[in-house]
Design a protein around this motif. Structure first.
Motif, PDB file in Angstrom:
ATOM      1  N   PRO B  12       4.166  12.712  17.611  1.00 32.35           N
ATOM      2  CA  PRO B  12       3.630  11.932  18.209  1.00 32.35           C
ATOM      3  C   PRO B  12       3.936  10.732  16.939  1.00 32.35           C
ATOM      4  CG  PRO B  12       2.092  12.907  19.157  1.00 32.35           C
ATOM      5  CD  PRO B  12       3.037  13.644  18.507  1.00 32.35           C
ATOM      6  N   LEU B  13       4.978   9.245  16.900  1.00 32.25           N
ATOM      7  CA  LEU B  13       4.568   8.577  15.816  1.00 32.25           C
ATOM      8  C   LEU B  13       3.756   7.738  15.848  1.00 32.25           C
ATOM      9  CD1 LEU B  13       6.368   8.610  12.963  1.00 32.25           C
ATOM     10  CD2 LEU B  13       7.640   6.903  13.898  1.00 32.25           C
ATOM     11  N   THR B  14       2.640   7.835  15.729  1.00 27.65           N
ATOM     12  CA  THR B  14       1.494   6.668  15.589  1.00 27.65           C
ATOM     13  C   THR B  14       1.961   5.074  14.398  1.00 27.65           C
ATOM     14  OG1 THR B  14      -0.432   6.385  14.364  1.00 27.65           O
ATOM     15  CG2 THR B  14       0.886   8.009  13.638  1.00 27.65           C
ATOM     16  N   VAL B  15       1.419   4.282  15.107  1.00 27.98           N
ATOM     17  CA  VAL B  15       1.489   3.139  14.798  1.00 27.98           C
ATOM     18  C   VAL B  15       1.396   3.067  13.228  1.00 27.98           C
ATOM     19  CG1 VAL B  15       1.073   0.419  14.475  1.00 27.98           C
ATOM     20  CG2 VAL B  15       0.824   2.229  16.962  1.00 27.98           C
ATOM     21  N   ALA B  16       0.298   4.105  12.702  1.00 30.33           N
ATOM     22  CA  ALA B  16      -0.165   4.133  11.235  1.00 30.33           C
ATOM     23  C   ALA B  16       1.136   4.172  10.797  1.00 30.33           C
ATOM     24  CB  ALA B  16      -1.450   4.537  10.975  1.00 30.33           C
ATOM     25  N   GLU B  17       1.570   5.025  10.676  1.00 28.77           N
ATOM     26  CA  GLU B  17       3.171   5.696   9.801  1.00 28.77           C
ATOM     27  C   GLU B  17       4.098   5.007  10.679  1.00 28.77           C
ATOM     28  OE1 GLU B  17       3.709  10.433  10.909  1.00 28.77           O
ATOM     29  OE2 GLU B  17       2.037   9.747  12.092  1.00 28.77           O
ATOM     30  N   GLN B  18       4.072   4.130  11.690  1.00 23.77           N
ATOM     31  CA  GLN B  18       5.461   2.874  10.814  1.00 23.77           C
ATOM     32  C   GLN B  18       4.940   1.794  10.372  1.00 23.77           C
ATOM     33  OE1 GLN B  18       6.253   1.338  14.868  1.00 23.77           O
ATOM     34  NE2 GLN B  18       5.622   3.583  16.235  1.00 23.77           N
ATOM     35  N   VAL B  19       3.906   2.227  10.174  1.00 22.64           N
ATOM     36  CA  VAL B  19       3.823   0.220   9.434  1.00 22.64           C
ATOM     37  C   VAL B  19       3.654   1.138   8.382  1.00 22.64           C
ATOM     38  CG1 VAL B  19       1.938  -1.202   8.439  1.00 22.64           C
ATOM     39  CG2 VAL B  19       2.002   0.050  10.578  1.00 22.64           C
ATOM     40  N   ASP B  41      -6.047  -8.473   6.841  1.00 24.85           N
ATOM     41  CA  ASP B  41      -5.384  -9.071   8.118  1.00 24.85           C
ATOM     42  C   ASP B  41      -4.201  -9.877   7.835  1.00 24.85           C
ATOM     43  OD1 ASP B  41      -8.243  -9.258   8.294  1.00 24.85           O
ATOM     44  OD2 ASP B  41      -8.541 -10.784   7.197  1.00 24.85           O
ATOM     45  N   ASP B  42      -3.616  -9.934   6.466  1.00 25.41           N
ATOM     46  CA  ASP B  42      -1.835 -10.760   6.201  1.00 25.41           C
ATOM     47  C   ASP B  42      -1.386  -9.612   7.732  1.00 25.41           C
ATOM     48  OD1 ASP B  42      -3.235 -13.221   5.567  1.00 25.41           O
ATOM     49  OD2 ASP B  42      -2.212 -12.713   3.322  1.00 25.41           O
ATOM     50  N   LEU B  43      -1.569  -8.215   7.071  1.00 23.80           N
ATOM     51  CA  LEU B  43      -0.506  -6.984   7.379  1.00 23.80           C
ATOM     52  C   LEU B  43      -0.604  -7.396   8.710  1.00 23.80           C
ATOM     53  CD1 LEU B  43      -0.599  -4.607   4.643  1.00 23.80           C
ATOM     54  CD2 LEU B  43       1.221  -6.266   4.916  1.00 23.80           C
ATOM     55  N   ARG B  46       0.915  -9.902  10.586  1.00 27.88           N
ATOM     56  CA  ARG B  46       2.775  -9.870  10.681  1.00 27.88           C
ATOM     57  C   ARG B  46       3.084  -8.603  11.834  1.00 27.88           C
ATOM     58  NH1 ARG B  46       4.299 -10.031   4.281  1.00 27.88           N
ATOM     59  NH2 ARG B  46       2.533 -10.681   4.725  1.00 27.88           N
ATOM     60  N   PHE B  47       2.222  -7.263  11.405  1.00 24.48           N
ATOM     61  CA  PHE B  47       3.370  -6.018  12.406  1.00 24.48           C
ATOM     62  C   PHE B  47       2.934  -6.259  13.505  1.00 24.48           C
ATOM     63  CE2 PHE B  47       3.397  -4.689   7.811  1.00 24.48           C
ATOM     64  CZ  PHE B  47       4.493  -3.936   8.423  1.00 24.48           C
ATOM     65  N   GLY B  48       1.399  -6.945  14.331  1.00 27.59           N
ATOM     66  CA  GLY B  48       1.093  -7.745  15.441  1.00 27.59           C
ATOM     67  C   GLY B  48       0.251  -6.515  15.649  1.00 27.59           C
ATOM     68  N   PHE B  49      -0.454  -5.288  14.754  1.00 29.25           N
ATOM     69  CA  PHE B  49      -1.134  -4.504  15.579  1.00 29.25           C
ATOM     70  C   PHE B  49      -2.647  -5.174  15.417  1.00 29.25           C
ATOM     71  CE2 PHE B  49       2.688  -2.449  14.864  1.00 29.25           C
ATOM     72  CZ  PHE B  49       2.669  -2.332  16.349  1.00 29.25           C
ATOM     73  N   ARG B  51      -6.314  -4.288  12.501  1.00 33.81           N
ATOM     74  CA  ARG B  51      -6.256  -3.930  11.220  1.00 33.81           C
ATOM     75  C   ARG B  51      -6.258  -2.601  11.194  1.00 33.81           C
ATOM     76  NH1 ARG B  51     -11.389  -6.092   9.398  1.00 33.81           N
ATOM     77  NH2 ARG B  51     -11.758  -4.699   7.829  1.00 33.81           N
ATOM     78  N   MET B  52      -6.509  -2.182  11.941  1.00 34.19           N
ATOM     79  CA  MET B  52      -7.076   0.202  11.707  1.00 34.19           C
ATOM     80  C   MET B  52      -6.323   0.564  11.323  1.00 34.19           C
ATOM     81  SD  MET B  52     -10.247   0.410  11.925  1.00 34.19           S
ATOM     82  CE  MET B  52      -9.956  -1.415  11.049  1.00 34.19           C
ATOM     83  N   PRO B  53      -4.996   0.561  12.692  1.00 33.88           N
ATOM     84  CA  PRO B  53      -4.253   1.441  11.608  1.00 33.88           C
ATOM     85  C   PRO B  53      -3.241   1.386  10.674  1.00 33.88           C
ATOM     86  CG  PRO B  53      -3.207  -0.384  13.848  1.00 33.88           C
ATOM     87  CD  PRO B  53      -4.484   0.170  13.231  1.00 33.88           C
ATOM     88  N   VAL B  54      -3.383  -0.080  10.166  1.00 34.31           N
ATOM     89  CA  VAL B  54      -2.765  -1.155   9.015  1.00 34.31           C
ATOM     90  C   VAL B  54      -3.750  -0.238   7.490  1.00 34.31           C
ATOM     91  CG1 VAL B  54      -2.817  -2.943   7.098  1.00 34.31           C
ATOM     92  CG2 VAL B  54      -2.951  -2.918   9.286  1.00 34.31           C
ATOM     93  N   ARG B  55      -4.737  -0.416   7.549  1.00 33.12           N
ATOM     94  CA  ARG B  55      -5.458   0.292   7.166  1.00 33.12           C
ATOM     95  C   ARG B  55      -5.394   1.995   6.905  1.00 33.12           C
ATOM     96  NH1 ARG B  55     -11.198  -0.651   5.605  1.00 33.12           N
ATOM     97  NH2 ARG B  55     -11.502   1.326   6.039  1.00 33.12           N
ATOM     98  N   ASP B  56      -5.111   2.526   7.942  1.00 34.19           N
ATOM     99  CA  ASP B  56      -4.866   4.312   7.772  1.00 34.19           C
ATOM    100  C   ASP B  56      -3.667   3.984   6.215  1.00 34.19           C
ATOM    101  OD1 ASP B  56      -7.089   4.945   8.956  1.00 34.19           O
ATOM    102  OD2 ASP B  56      -6.130   5.550  11.206  1.00 34.19           O
ATOM    103  N   ALA B  57      -2.536   3.050   6.829  1.00 33.13           N
ATOM    104  CA  ALA B  57      -0.789   3.583   6.179  1.00 33.13           C
ATOM    105  C   ALA B  57      -1.107   2.766   4.819  1.00 33.13           C
ATOM    106  CB  ALA B  57      -0.652   2.254   6.878  1.00 33.13           C
ATOM    107  N   LEU B  58      -2.544   1.717   4.495  1.00 38.03           N
ATOM    108  CA  LEU B  58      -3.087   2.151   3.774  1.00 38.03           C
ATOM    109  C   LEU B  58      -3.358   3.196   2.446  1.00 38.03           C
ATOM    110  CD1 LEU B  58      -4.077  -1.443   3.063  1.00 38.03           C
ATOM    111  CD2 LEU B  58      -2.105  -0.875   2.224  1.00 38.03           C
ATOM    112  N   ARG B  59      -4.023   3.717   3.720  1.00 34.88           N
ATOM    113  CA  ARG B  59      -4.652   4.909   2.496  1.00 34.88           C
ATOM    114  C   ARG B  59      -3.777   6.257   2.677  1.00 34.88           C
ATOM    115  NH1 ARG B  59      -9.508   5.429   1.287  1.00 34.88           N
ATOM    116  NH2 ARG B  59     -11.372   3.988   2.433  1.00 34.88           N
ATOM    117  N   GLN B  60      -3.293   6.298   3.749  1.00 33.82           N
ATOM    118  CA  GLN B  60      -2.054   7.124   3.936  1.00 33.82           C
ATOM    119  C   GLN B  60      -0.623   6.693   2.033  1.00 33.82           C
ATOM    120  OE1 GLN B  60       0.256   7.650   6.756  1.00 33.82           O
ATOM    121  NE2 GLN B  60       1.531   8.946   5.625  1.00 33.82           N
TER     122      GLN B  60
END
Lengths: 222, 222
Positions: B12-19, B41-43, B46-49, B51-60
């Motif tokens: 399944p495509l998670t929000v974090a992966e999309q970001v 916060d900004d991201l 901007r994405f409308g989600f 911070r958590m999925p953004v954090r995951d995306a950044l780690r990735q």
DNA sequence: ATGTGGATTCTCGTATACGAGTGTACAGAA
DNA sequence: TTCTGTACACTCGTATACGAGAATCCACAT
């Protein structure tokens, strides 16, 4: 890939990294076997933190190829079948041969002595759990002068990924003495600045290990 | 390292992966320049989600070497100085030469035709932003029969890491036509099953690109 | 006895909330 | 005017909370 570009700036040690370190070691020393499910709740409770740092740690370990994560299904210690192990060793042979070739001409006497010292430590070390780490330290010492930090990072990552299986090898007494012989050959050729010979020894060293592992067939996909 | 062992099971495509995907592309095409701070916060806003999925995306993305994260100080698009670019290209040369050598004997006519088709697409593509992707597809098609998924994963990751800079190269018209010439040489030698010659062409191809980049000196550490 | 359907439970993904550390700006003193 | 110290604002790391999806298990029907 852990520690690729992160130079020498020391960063604050976050909880997530501590968790990742403990998990990495637990997986490497076999206390967490391949396929073991890693529940976020369990780990969080066991470590005494919340799930968030555990999540971060798992993601980090996934990036290192040590655990695999399926969204909505959770994480488990990565299973590797024989073909995957073969792939890792093929990559290791490629990366480490190149690193060694580049490093040998630039190795300082200090580094060589350090590597020799590690070999003695391995001989003297009764604790099986530490051989894996010492083994990695020895190899990385020989590559350290290759002048390519990224290459070293990749090598370290692949060592970590294969560590579980290498330790199985090392716990075998026969293989351990053979491995040490090859290590000393390797060090000698490096001391003589004979890069070509060193690479030959290394290739044999890795090839033997891989063959022993593949023959034992320790891990199969279920 | 993205997509190493993750076989063909579709997750399944998670929000974090999309970001992560959007950010990766934004970084690759230059809209997010090196050094740009990436505020969670900004991201998130901007994405409308959150911070958590953004954090995951950044780690990735950090694992892929595209962004760097300092705990308590935040994330920014990874800066690469010329030595780092040199390192990446050295690793690419090593990895891709091996992959090509292994792949050439096993390349099917279909794959070869596919690669040729991609070359024509590059010629016909007016949109600069797509050349980088097509370039990667072409190269990976030639390596696809190497029989080592892990090796392919590493190559893809390093393509992603270098993409920003390669696209700078490709936007230069002169370099692009030269690159296409080399691509066609490469394809021809592959069609003739001449692995050694193919590797020679590839090494020159990568070496030229690296030299052009290093000479232009597009990125320096501040 | 076995297969199917539904409800419960478990786990994860995401959102929100809080505390701590760091950088910055302004005010006061030299 | 310049330097320093303090306070404020900002951002991240971590904790807690909630909703959704998957797996499991039991009951019921065949």
């Amino acid at each position: 890939m852990r520690g690729l570009g992160e130079g020498l700036v020391q960063k604050p040690l976050t909880v997530a990294e501590q968790v990742a370190n403990v998990l990495r070691e637990s997986i490497a020393d076999g206390s967490l076997a391949a396929g073991t499910p890693l529940r976020q709740d369990d780990l969080a409770e066991r470590f005494g933190f919340s799930r968030m740092p555990v999540r971060d740690a798992l993601r980090q370990l996934e990036a290192e190829g040590i655990v695999s994560i399926h969204p909505t299904k959770g994480a488990h210690v990565a299973r590797m079948d024989t073909t995957e192990i073969r792939e890792i060793f093929a990559v290791r042979e490629l990366l480490e041969s190149e690193a060694l070739r580049l490093s040998v001409p630039n190795l300082t006497r200090e580094k060589l002595d350090e590597a020799g010292h590690v070999l003695n430590q391995i001989d003297a070390e009764p604790n099986v759990g530490r051989w894996g780490t010492l083994n990695r330290v020895f190899h990385l010492a020989l590559y350290s002068a290759c002048g390519n930090a990224r290459l070293l990072g990749l090598i370290e990552a692949h060592h970590n990924a294969a560590d579980r299986y290498v330790r199985v090898l090392l716990s075998n007494l026969n293989y351990r003495s053979q491995s040490q012989e090859e290590h000393r050959d390797l060090l000698t050729t490096c001391r003589h600045r004979d890069a070509a010979a060193a690479v030959r020894v290394l290739r044999k060293h890795l090839g033997d290990g891989m063959a022993t592992l593949a023959q034992a067939g320790p891990a199969r996909k279920p």
